[in-house]
Design a protein around this motif. Sequence first.
Motif, PDB file in Angstrom:
ATOM      1  N   GLN A  22       5.812  -6.106   5.265  1.00 15.92           N
ATOM      2  CA  GLN A  22       4.712  -7.057   5.387  1.00 15.92           C
ATOM      3  C   GLN A  22       3.414  -6.340   5.750  1.00 15.92           C
ATOM      4  OE1 GLN A  22       5.212 -10.251   8.335  1.00 15.92           O
ATOM      5  NE2 GLN A  22       3.091  -9.861   8.905  1.00 15.92           N
ATOM      6  N   THR A  23       3.499  -5.388   6.671  1.00 13.14           N
ATOM      7  CA  THR A  23       2.313  -4.636   7.085  1.00 13.14           C
ATOM      8  C   THR A  23       1.732  -3.853   5.919  1.00 13.14           C
ATOM      9  OG1 THR A  23       3.184  -4.449   9.347  1.00 13.14           O
ATOM     10  CG2 THR A  23       1.466  -2.891   8.708  1.00 13.14           C
ATOM     11  N   ALA A  24       2.602  -3.303   5.065  1.00  6.95           N
ATOM     12  CA  ALA A  24       2.145  -2.556   3.895  1.00  6.95           C
ATOM     13  C   ALA A  24       1.437  -3.474   2.897  1.00  6.95           C
ATOM     14  CB  ALA A  24       3.322  -1.861   3.228  1.00  6.95           C
ATOM     15  N   VAL A  25       1.894  -4.713   2.798  1.00  4.33           N
ATOM     16  CA  VAL A  25       1.234  -5.682   1.913  1.00  4.33           C
ATOM     17  C   VAL A  25      -0.141  -6.051   2.466  1.00  4.33           C
ATOM     18  CG1 VAL A  25       1.317  -8.051   1.028  1.00  4.33           C
ATOM     19  CG2 VAL A  25       3.377  -6.628   0.968  1.00  4.33           C
ATOM     20  N   SER A  38       0.826  -1.198   0.000  1.00  2.00           N
ATOM     21  CA  SER A  38       0.000   0.000   0.000  1.00  2.00           C
ATOM     22  C   SER A  38       0.865   1.254   0.000  1.00  2.00           C
ATOM     23  CB  SER A  38      -0.911   0.007   1.233  1.00  2.00           C
ATOM     24  OG  SER A  38      -1.600   1.238   1.337  1.00  2.00           O
ATOM     25  N   SER A  39       0.372   2.269  -0.664  1.00  2.00           N
ATOM     26  CA  SER A  39       1.049   3.570  -0.640  1.00  2.00           C
ATOM     27  C   SER A  39       0.477   4.468   0.464  1.00  2.00           C
ATOM     28  CB  SER A  39       0.907   4.269  -1.996  1.00  2.00           C
ATOM     29  OG  SER A  39      -0.464   4.476  -2.309  1.00  2.00           O
ATOM     30  N   ASN A  40      -0.560   3.973   1.142  1.00  2.00           N
ATOM     31  CA  ASN A  40      -1.197   4.762   2.208  1.00  2.00           C
ATOM     32  C   ASN A  40      -0.480   4.540   3.537  1.00  2.00           C
ATOM     33  OD1 ASN A  40      -3.398   5.942   0.666  1.00  2.00           O
ATOM     34  ND2 ASN A  40      -4.212   3.853   0.534  1.00  2.00           N
ATOM     35  N   ILE A  41       0.814   4.793   3.518  1.00  2.00           N
ATOM     36  CA  ILE A  41       1.660   4.608   4.692  1.00  2.00           C
ATOM     37  C   ILE A  41       2.305   5.943   5.041  1.00  2.00           C
ATOM     38  CG2 ILE A  41       3.633   3.407   5.696  1.00  2.00           C
ATOM     39  CD1 ILE A  41       1.459   1.471   5.056  1.00  2.00           C
ATOM     40  N   GLU A  42       2.238   6.295   6.303  1.00  3.78           N
ATOM     41  CA  GLU A  42       2.900   7.505   6.803  1.00  3.78           C
ATOM     42  C   GLU A  42       3.933   7.054   7.825  1.00  3.78           C
ATOM     43  OE1 GLU A  42       1.633  11.510   9.291  1.00  3.78           O
ATOM     44  OE2 GLU A  42       0.125  10.542   8.018  1.00  3.78           O
ATOM     45  N   ASP A  43       5.189   7.190   7.482  1.00  4.74           N
ATOM     46  CA  ASP A  43       6.261   6.672   8.336  1.00  4.74           C
ATOM     47  C   ASP A  43       6.778   7.772   9.254  1.00  4.74           C
ATOM     48  OD1 ASP A  43       8.355   5.353   9.507  1.00  4.74           O
ATOM     49  OD2 ASP A  43       9.113   4.485   7.643  1.00  4.74           O
ATOM     50  N   ARG A  44       6.435   7.680  10.532  1.00  7.89           N
ATOM     51  CA  ARG A  44       6.907   8.649  11.525  1.00  7.89           C
ATOM     52  C   ARG A  44       7.917   8.028  12.481  1.00  7.89           C
ATOM     53  NH1 ARG A  44       1.436  11.417  13.832  1.00  7.89           N
ATOM     54  NH2 ARG A  44       0.266  11.571  11.882  1.00  7.89           N
ATOM     55  N   ASP A  88      -9.166  11.101  12.434  1.00 11.06           N
ATOM     56  CA  ASP A  88      -8.321  11.340  11.257  1.00 11.06           C
ATOM     57  C   ASP A  88      -8.289  10.144  10.301  1.00 11.06           C
ATOM     58  OD1 ASP A  88      -6.667   9.521  12.558  1.00 11.06           O
ATOM     59  OD2 ASP A  88      -5.227  11.033  13.220  1.00 11.06           O
ATOM     60  N   GLU A  89      -9.039   9.087  10.659  1.00  9.22           N
ATOM     61  CA  GLU A  89      -9.141   7.882   9.835  1.00  9.22           C
ATOM     62  C   GLU A  89      -7.764   7.274   9.550  1.00  9.22           C
ATOM     63  OE1 GLU A  89     -11.642   8.412   6.413  1.00  9.22           O
ATOM     64  OE2 GLU A  89     -13.342   9.123   7.615  1.00  9.22           O
ATOM     65  N   LYS A  90      -6.980   7.164  10.626  1.00  3.47           N
ATOM     66  CA  LYS A  90      -5.647   6.582  10.491  1.00  3.47           C
ATOM     67  C   LYS A  90      -5.454   5.449  11.493  1.00  3.47           C
ATOM     68  CE  LYS A  90      -3.378  10.787   8.787  1.00  3.47           C
ATOM     69  NZ  LYS A  90      -2.278  11.772   8.989  1.00  3.47           N
ATOM     70  N   LEU A  91      -4.678   4.447  11.076  1.00  3.69           N
ATOM     71  CA  LEU A  91      -4.274   3.348  11.951  1.00  3.69           C
ATOM     72  C   LEU A  91      -2.873   3.659  12.446  1.00  3.69           C
ATOM     73  CD1 LEU A  91      -6.332   2.175   9.779  1.00  3.69           C
ATOM     74  CD2 LEU A  91      -5.149   0.010  10.050  1.00  3.69           C
ATOM     75  N   TYR A  92      -2.614   3.418  13.718  1.00  5.42           N
ATOM     76  CA  TYR A  92      -1.314   3.713  14.306  1.00  5.42           C
ATOM     77  C   TYR A  92      -0.704   2.433  14.859  1.00  5.42           C
ATOM     78  CZ  TYR A  92      -2.612   8.642  13.973  1.00  5.42           C
ATOM     79  OH  TYR A  92      -2.979   9.885  13.503  1.00  5.42           O
ATOM     80  N   ILE A  93       0.517   2.135  14.432  1.00  6.04           N
ATOM     81  CA  ILE A  93       1.185   0.916  14.887  1.00  6.04           C
ATOM     82  C   ILE A  93       2.662   1.189  15.142  1.00  6.04           C
ATOM     83  CG2 ILE A  93       1.897  -1.425  14.253  1.00  6.04           C
ATOM     84  CD1 ILE A  93      -0.591  -1.736  12.640  1.00  6.04           C
ATOM     85  N   THR A 121      -5.155   5.589   6.255  1.00 12.31           N
ATOM     86  CA  THR A 121      -3.697   5.695   6.236  1.00 12.31           C
ATOM     87  C   THR A 121      -3.147   4.958   7.452  1.00 12.31           C
ATOM     88  OG1 THR A 121      -3.708   7.829   5.106  1.00 12.31           O
ATOM     89  CG2 THR A 121      -1.739   7.293   6.375  1.00 12.31           C
ATOM     90  N   LEU A 122      -2.073   4.243   7.253  1.00  9.89           N
ATOM     91  CA  LEU A 122      -1.429   3.545   8.351  1.00  9.89           C
ATOM     92  C   LEU A 122      -0.180   4.318   8.757  1.00  9.89           C
ATOM     93  CD1 LEU A 122      -0.994  -0.239   8.854  1.00  9.89           C
ATOM     94  CD2 LEU A 122       0.917   1.290   9.308  1.00  9.89           C
ATOM     95  N   VAL A 123      -0.111   4.713  10.018  1.00 15.85           N
ATOM     96  CA  VAL A 123       1.020   5.477  10.539  1.00 15.85           C
ATOM     97  C   VAL A 123       1.937   4.545  11.312  1.00 15.85           C
ATOM     98  CG1 VAL A 123       1.750   7.380  12.020  1.00 15.85           C
ATOM     99  CG2 VAL A 123      -0.372   7.563  10.703  1.00 15.85           C
ATOM    100  N   LEU A 124       3.186   4.452  10.875  1.00 19.00           N
ATOM    101  CA  LEU A 124       4.195   3.713  11.620  1.00 19.00           C
ATOM    102  C   LEU A 124       4.906   4.698  12.542  1.00 19.00           C
ATOM    103  CD1 LEU A 124       5.780   1.589   8.732  1.00 19.00           C
ATOM    104  CD2 LEU A 124       4.005   0.887  10.342  1.00 19.00           C
ATOM    105  N   PHE A 125       5.020   4.366  13.810  1.00 24.55           N
ATOM    106  CA  PHE A 125       5.686   5.267  14.746  1.00 24.55           C
ATOM    107  C   PHE A 125       6.544   4.470  15.709  1.00 24.55           C
ATOM    108  CE2 PHE A 125       1.981   3.988  17.178  1.00 24.55           C
ATOM    109  CZ  PHE A 125       2.386   4.028  18.507  1.00 24.55           C
ATOM    110  N   SER A 126       7.369   5.179  16.438  1.00 30.94           N
ATOM    111  CA  SER A 126       8.199   4.538  17.454  1.00 30.94           C
ATOM    112  C   SER A 126       8.144   5.366  18.729  1.00 30.94           C
ATOM    113  CB  SER A 126       9.653   4.420  16.975  1.00 30.94           C
ATOM    114  OG  SER A 126      10.147   5.680  16.528  1.00 30.94           O
TER     115      SER A 126
END
Length: 300
Positions: free
Chosen positions: A97-100, A9-15, A147-152, A120-125
């Motif tokens: 894998q998560t993006a797939v 997926s391109s709906n990834i926001e990498d933070r 904001d219709e985003k998933l945070y992981i 949108t899926l937000v990757l954070f640390s």
Amino acid sequence: MKWQGRRKSSNIEDRRGQSAGGFGGGGRGISPMLLIPLFRLLFSKVGLIIVAVLLALMFLTGTNPIALLQQFVGGEPQYAQSTTYTPSPEEQALADQTAVVLADTEDFWSKEIPGYRAPTLVLFSGQVNSACGLASSASGPFYCPDDEKLYIDLSFFNEMERKFGAAGDFAQAYVVGHEVGHHIQKLTGTMDKVNAMRGQLSDVEFNKLMVRVELQADFYAGVWANHTQKATGFMEPGDLEEALNAASAIGDDRLQKQATGRVVPDSFTHGTSAQRVRWFRKGFESGDVSQGDTFNATEL
């Protein structure tokens, strides 16, 4: 689970590696482009009144005044880059894998729901700011309807294996499918109806309602897995068992027993291990979205 070499997926926001706050920590930063209008505002008569109001709100509600000031001058929130983040190969594999998996949810739900709006899926640390507030990795993965985003935080998947014995790539896929299930509830209006009940019910009754919300998300994850398996054959032997084990591992009764040695049913918000397994399995075996009305089910 067969995920290598498939569409991501391109709906990834990498933070990952970004701090969750700017000024004063724990808040959102302000773009330098906003500083000039901000200072003009602050040193006007109107600005002094606004500052007084914002300070009052800060003391009464704990609201970040910087975030509120930004609303007066406009613009999108800026996130400060704290370090140059270089994930380990293992973590990057989890991200890929998560993006797939997210792409697979897009493929299915876009056919199921006309005009589907993908989250949108937000990757954070560490910690992250969302429209639903500040959250840390300890909160686990979550969906913010505002904001219709998933945070992981991908470290959660390691915690699943280490603390809860829920290992495997399909166990991780189940988690993503569950959070996307909450997005489906947002799009169908279920989430808004439930949130409207907050304050109208006692804490115990609202907790019971939240259990039905979570179990429906488990069901939706099962439906997604059913159709994606038929379309792509991505599941391998043992994958279903991984998902069922993960659903069982994060049941309220099991988590409470592990944490405190006792179980308090009135405090359940996600459902028991048996309930979570039952509703995921029902979704997977039926593949029928219409069978997921947990709100009118007489037995969970």
